[in-house]
Design a protein around this motif. Sequence first.
Motif, PDB file in Angstrom:
ATOM      1  N   VAL A 264      39.135  36.348  29.192  1.00 48.04           N
ATOM      2  CA  VAL A 264      40.177  35.330  29.152  1.00 48.04           C
ATOM      3  C   VAL A 264      41.469  36.017  28.726  1.00 48.04           C
ATOM      4  CG1 VAL A 264      40.989  33.181  28.115  1.00 48.04           C
ATOM      5  CG2 VAL A 264      38.540  33.493  28.601  1.00 48.04           C
ATOM      6  N   ALA A 265      42.507  35.849  29.521  1.00 47.85           N
ATOM      7  CA  ALA A 265      43.818  36.421  29.232  1.00 47.85           C
ATOM      8  C   ALA A 265      44.863  35.550  29.906  1.00 47.85           C
ATOM      9  CB  ALA A 265      43.901  37.869  29.723  1.00 47.85           C
ATOM     10  N   LYS A 266      46.119  35.883  29.743  1.00 43.74           N
ATOM     11  CA  LYS A 266      47.159  35.142  30.427  1.00 43.74           C
ATOM     12  C   LYS A 266      46.901  35.158  31.925  1.00 43.74           C
ATOM     13  CE  LYS A 266      52.107  35.086  31.353  1.00 43.74           C
ATOM     14  NZ  LYS A 266      53.418  35.765  31.143  1.00 43.74           N
ATOM     15  N   GLY A 267      46.766  33.945  32.523  1.00 45.75           N
ATOM     16  CA  GLY A 267      46.537  33.835  33.957  1.00 45.75           C
ATOM     17  C   GLY A 267      45.107  34.060  34.400  1.00 45.75           C
ATOM     18  N   VAL A 268      44.193  34.316  33.454  1.00 52.79           N
ATOM     19  CA  VAL A 268      42.791  34.616  33.785  1.00 52.79           C
ATOM     20  C   VAL A 268      41.881  33.808  32.873  1.00 52.79           C
ATOM     21  CG1 VAL A 268      41.045  36.426  33.978  1.00 52.79           C
ATOM     22  CG2 VAL A 268      43.444  36.974  34.412  1.00 52.79           C
ATOM     23  N   ARG A 269      40.828  33.209  33.446  1.00 55.68           N
ATOM     24  CA  ARG A 269      39.903  32.465  32.601  1.00 55.68           C
ATOM     25  C   ARG A 269      38.453  32.773  32.958  1.00 55.68           C
ATOM     26  NH1 ARG A 269      41.674  26.335  34.269  1.00 55.68           N
ATOM     27  NH2 ARG A 269      42.254  26.710  36.415  1.00 55.68           N
ATOM     28  N   LYS A 270      37.735  33.270  31.960  1.00 57.19           N
ATOM     29  CA  LYS A 270      36.307  33.566  32.031  1.00 57.19           C
ATOM     30  C   LYS A 270      35.944  34.309  33.317  1.00 57.19           C
ATOM     31  CE  LYS A 270      34.424  30.356  28.705  1.00 57.19           C
ATOM     32  NZ  LYS A 270      33.368  29.384  28.364  1.00 57.19           N
ATOM     33  N   MET A 271      36.572  35.442  33.495  1.00 55.23           N
ATOM     34  CA  MET A 271      36.344  36.281  34.672  1.00 55.23           C
ATOM     35  C   MET A 271      35.229  37.270  34.359  1.00 55.23           C
ATOM     36  SD  MET A 271      37.748  36.663  37.723  1.00 55.23           S
ATOM     37  CE  MET A 271      37.648  37.864  39.053  1.00 55.23           C
ATOM     38  N   SER A 272      34.218  37.308  35.217  1.00 52.88           N
ATOM     39  CA  SER A 272      33.103  38.235  35.038  1.00 52.88           C
ATOM     40  C   SER A 272      32.797  38.928  36.361  1.00 52.88           C
ATOM     41  CB  SER A 272      31.849  37.505  34.549  1.00 52.88           C
ATOM     42  OG  SER A 272      32.050  36.904  33.297  1.00 52.88           O
ATOM     43  N   PHE A 273      32.671  40.259  36.323  1.00 54.37           N
ATOM     44  CA  PHE A 273      32.266  41.010  37.509  1.00 54.37           C
ATOM     45  C   PHE A 273      31.898  42.430  37.098  1.00 54.37           C
ATOM     46  CE2 PHE A 273      36.739  42.015  37.076  1.00 54.37           C
ATOM     47  CZ  PHE A 273      36.831  43.353  37.437  1.00 54.37           C
ATOM     48  N   GLU A 274      31.266  43.141  38.011  1.00 52.58           N
ATOM     49  CA  GLU A 274      30.942  44.556  37.811  1.00 52.58           C
ATOM     50  C   GLU A 274      31.502  45.360  38.978  1.00 52.58           C
ATOM     51  OE1 GLU A 274      26.735  44.924  37.484  1.00 52.58           O
ATOM     52  OE2 GLU A 274      26.642  44.096  35.452  1.00 52.58           O
ATOM     53  N   ALA A 275      31.854  46.605  38.706  1.00 56.20           N
ATOM     54  CA  ALA A 275      32.322  47.511  39.753  1.00 56.20           C
ATOM     55  C   ALA A 275      31.713  48.883  39.485  1.00 56.20           C
ATOM     56  CB  ALA A 275      33.841  47.589  39.772  1.00 56.20           C
ATOM     57  N   ARG A 276      31.234  49.514  40.540  1.00 62.67           N
ATOM     58  CA  ARG A 276      30.513  50.779  40.399  1.00 62.67           C
ATOM     59  C   ARG A 276      31.392  51.981  40.712  1.00 62.67           C
ATOM     60  NH1 ARG A 276      25.009  50.177  40.025  1.00 62.67           N
ATOM     61  NH2 ARG A 276      24.280  48.016  40.195  1.00 62.67           N
ATOM     62  N   ALA A 277      30.990  53.087  40.173  1.00 63.95           N
ATOM     63  CA  ALA A 277      31.650  54.337  40.528  1.00 63.95           C
ATOM     64  C   ALA A 277      31.413  54.602  42.012  1.00 63.95           C
ATOM     65  CB  ALA A 277      31.078  55.490  39.696  1.00 63.95           C
ATOM     66  N   GLY A 290      46.095  35.171  39.826  1.00 62.73           N
ATOM     67  CA  GLY A 290      45.653  35.858  38.619  1.00 62.73           C
ATOM     68  C   GLY A 290      45.236  37.296  38.829  1.00 62.73           C
ATOM     69  N   ARG A 291      45.406  37.809  40.051  1.00 62.89           N
ATOM     70  CA  ARG A 291      44.974  39.189  40.328  1.00 62.89           C
ATOM     71  C   ARG A 291      45.746  40.200  39.484  1.00 62.89           C
ATOM     72  NH1 ARG A 291      46.301  39.481  46.429  1.00 62.89           N
ATOM     73  NH2 ARG A 291      48.074  38.348  45.556  1.00 62.89           N
ATOM     74  N   THR A 292      47.076  40.089  39.499  1.00 62.22           N
ATOM     75  CA  THR A 292      47.900  41.027  38.725  1.00 62.22           C
ATOM     76  C   THR A 292      47.598  40.900  37.240  1.00 62.22           C
ATOM     77  OG1 THR A 292      49.681  41.088  40.361  1.00 62.22           O
ATOM     78  CG2 THR A 292      50.270  41.598  38.080  1.00 62.22           C
ATOM     79  N   GLU A 293      47.478  39.673  36.758  1.00 59.90           N
ATOM     80  CA  GLU A 293      47.194  39.451  35.342  1.00 59.90           C
ATOM     81  C   GLU A 293      45.848  40.055  34.944  1.00 59.90           C
ATOM     82  OE1 GLU A 293      50.202  36.575  36.719  1.00 59.90           O
ATOM     83  OE2 GLU A 293      48.253  37.226  37.493  1.00 59.90           O
ATOM     84  N   LEU A 294      44.864  39.955  35.831  1.00 62.08           N
ATOM     85  CA  LEU A 294      43.550  40.550  35.561  1.00 62.08           C
ATOM     86  C   LEU A 294      43.665  42.065  35.449  1.00 62.08           C
ATOM     87  CD1 LEU A 294      40.431  40.422  35.381  1.00 62.08           C
ATOM     88  CD2 LEU A 294      40.400  40.579  37.888  1.00 62.08           C
ATOM     89  N   GLY A 295      44.356  42.670  36.416  1.00 61.44           N
ATOM     90  CA  GLY A 295      44.511  44.124  36.383  1.00 61.44           C
ATOM     91  C   GLY A 295      45.197  44.594  35.118  1.00 61.44           C
ATOM     92  N   LYS A 296      46.254  43.889  34.706  1.00 60.23           N
ATOM     93  CA  LYS A 296      46.984  44.277  33.501  1.00 60.23           C
ATOM     94  C   LYS A 296      46.141  44.085  32.241  1.00 60.23           C
ATOM     95  CE  LYS A 296      51.750  43.705  35.087  1.00 60.23           C
ATOM     96  NZ  LYS A 296      53.048  43.008  34.898  1.00 60.23           N
ATOM     97  N   ALA A 297      45.314  43.045  32.222  1.00 59.24           N
ATOM     98  CA  ALA A 297      44.451  42.813  31.058  1.00 59.24           C
ATOM     99  C   ALA A 297      43.422  43.933  30.922  1.00 59.24           C
ATOM    100  CB  ALA A 297      43.757  41.455  31.182  1.00 59.24           C
TER     101      ALA A 297
END
Length: 501
Positions: A264-277, A290-297
């Motif tokens: 949870v951050a500005k512009g983002v609420r309860k975002m959950s995901f995984e990303a692999r190498a 909320g994409r930019t806000e997620l990246g910045k968080a």
Amino acid sequence: MTALLELHAVDKAFGAVRVLRGVDFTVEPGRVVALAGENGAGKSTLMKIITGIYRRDAGSMLYRGQDMQFTTARQSMDAGIAMIHQELNLLPALSVGENIFLGREPVDRTGRIQWSEIDREARYWLAQLKQDIDPRTETGRLSIAQQQMVEIARALSMNAEVIIMDEPTDSLTDVETKILFDVVGQLKADGKGLVFISHRLGEIFQMCDDVAILRDGNMVHQGPVAEIDEDTLIRHMVGRELSDQYPFVPAKPSDVRLKVENLVAKGVRKMSFEARAGEVVGFAGLVGAGRTELGKAIYGANPVRSGRVEIDGVEMQLRSPRDGVLAGIGYVTEDRKLEGLIQSHGLRRNMSLTGLFRFTGRSGHIDKRAEREEITEYINAFSIKTHGIDAIVSQLSGGNQQKVSIAKSLVPQPRILILDEPTRGVDVGAKREIYTLINELKAQGLCILLMSSDMPELLGISDRILVMSNGLLTGSFDRDEADQETIMRCTVAGLTEGTVE
């Protein structure tokens, strides 16, 4: 038909570097001419000559049949030439109305500014763009897309005869782009002459009547859009065949590199995901999703209110971009002018800024030789067009600035790379270079998050696509099951969930 603007045999050089070579260019009333070319081809220089920022070395310019040599931007504005800049040219601390009429403020007989007239006129021009923005709002509080519409409103308010649009849709949503196209249609009907600069080739064929193509400072093609196809256009731009605009290489993902839980951050609420190498995870969504806000968080530039961020199984406390860099995260911002680069500094100082610790010994002194060698390698690898390692960034084309911004994020040798609109304002040839680089980086095991409003780009480069709407995750698709219609349906799915702060 008498042309509004004609340039004949125009030359321009900076020192020993010839940027324009005998260029002819024509703008006719009631028509839109696309000016196409790779970054560094000379488009910006040509427009700066037209608008009085640069003086031509040779050749002539006729405006409304009269020979002209503008020596200031104000002279071209007063003559009826307006330009909408790719890099926003607004003062964020001033109001919207003040920016629209900056330098042209209406005054009464005593010289006092007529604020009520500014407010009324600003509302009128914003309404033409279907923008419900209070002219008294501080411009810096607006989104990038809204600021772009303010730039356009300012150009319209000048009632110019020739309007130059430099990448006007880069920050706009599809809805706003449609509004702009409608406005362009009305301007054509009013007999205005328009110059449209865009790296989105579909827009050239959709809205332009003519196309002029620059390559290495030479005008290599001029003529009606109806007489050229996309492959020929690309060939003229790059001087070679360019097959496969999206050179996708399948991922070979390994362990989970990034895990986000209930963020949870500005512009983002309860975002959950995984990303692999070793994979590219694309993030789709409308402006404000909320994409930019997620990246910045994740990077540490926006405070995290709650939730967890793990890198290689270790929970991270990321309270600043410095924390993000030291944790192994690279970030390329969507706004390279204000957030990504120091425009008054050179390439070397910009590119090594976040990775100086790699060149600093125990004594605290920077190993200048090692720094120069590595930065030179990046300049060569990215094919950055520059006259030297210490060339001032503001003097580079937009596409070359973007390459510098990406290189800067790689100097600290990150494990995770967040790319927010990485090909905005980049020509088709340079885009392919960036896509090839993305493939190379994921082959080296980087985990890449790609935030983009360019749907073909997301579909062409991503291994998986996550969709955001109103700060929520509303869809998740593997590459082979994603299509534009399905993604667009998810982009509006969260709009009924109330607003997010």
